[in-house]
Scaffold this motif. Sequence first.
Motif, mmCIF file in Angstrom:
data_model
loop_
_atom_site.group_PDB
_atom_site.id
_atom_site.type_symbol
_atom_site.label_atom_id
_atom_site.label_comp_id
_atom_site.label_asym_id
_atom_site.label_seq_id
_atom_site.Cartn_x
_atom_site.Cartn_y
_atom_site.Cartn_z
ATOM 1 N N PRO A 28 -11.556 18.328 -1.420
ATOM 2 C CA PRO A 28 -11.832 18.100 0.004
ATOM 3 C C PRO A 28 -11.574 19.338 0.858
ATOM 4 C CG PRO A 28 -10.583 16.282 -0.920
ATOM 5 C CD PRO A 28 -10.582 17.364 -1.957
ATOM 6 N N GLN A 59 -14.442 14.061 -0.031
ATOM 7 C CA GLN A 59 -15.180 15.239 0.415
ATOM 8 C C GLN A 59 -16.108 14.905 1.578
ATOM 9 O OE1 GLN A 59 -16.375 17.828 -3.209
ATOM 10 N NE2 GLN A 59 -15.591 15.920 -4.080
ATOM 11 N N ALA A 62 -14.002 14.849 4.585
ATOM 12 C CA ALA A 62 -13.649 16.208 5.004
ATOM 13 C C ALA A 62 -14.804 16.892 5.726
ATOM 14 C CB ALA A 62 -13.230 17.033 3.789
#
Length: 257
Positions: A28, A59, A62
């Motif tokens: 991430p 991810q 993020a």
Amino acid sequence: MPAPINRFKAALLQGKRQTGLWVALASPLSAELLAGAGFDWLLIDLEHAPNDVRSAIAQMQAMSAFPVTPVIRPPMSEAWVIKQVLDAGCQTLLIPMVESVAQVEALLDAIHYPPKGQRGVGAALVRASGFGAQADYLTTANEQICLLLQIETRKGLDALDAIAAMDGVDGLFIGPADLAADMGCLGNPGHESVRNAVLDAFQRIKRAGKKCGVLTSDPGLIEMYKAAGADFMAIGSDVGLLREAANVAFDRYNSAR
């Protein structure tokens, strides 16, 4: 509240070339860093990178603070894994090793809710609908899904015209690494025969009115494929960029000693 607008799909329809990067480090933190670099899309790879649905979600979370589209490549074109990826909140899929019309028909069935398809209905439980907060998700999700098909074998090229003619296919992505291997040029995706196959595929895809894409980090090939009208292109990977930067830093240090 309807499903979120798929910026990547909308940009392709408007004729705006989309530049992306492969994300394979399964981190991430690196995904967040790259999301702020200006790319239009980042490909989270579940086929060859050490990812699963949980790491893909981390991810995507993020990336969410940036105007970048997460694209997920599942490890296979099976309905069960596609369902999990869609429920996780991904709206753009790149499906590997597509070789037949029958395979695409099954994919179209898997990505759409009834009556258009057979996607399982669990929207109240999943991230894709804001865990049920998007009340209109079920009736608006279908139109925001973007289906990209990866053609990377001679068999896939043989079926390309029929596949590109299918309604519901948003784009076709030529995978030069596997195509090179299948054409007897293992490890040489820049071989002349592979380049020519990619360029020919682009022309056929465009004749069908669909969008075409490719992955290459070779500067010469990037320019060649841009000139040929690539609509979406990945210009490398996080792994490649890190390795290249590490080599440059090490060489710089050694030369200064």
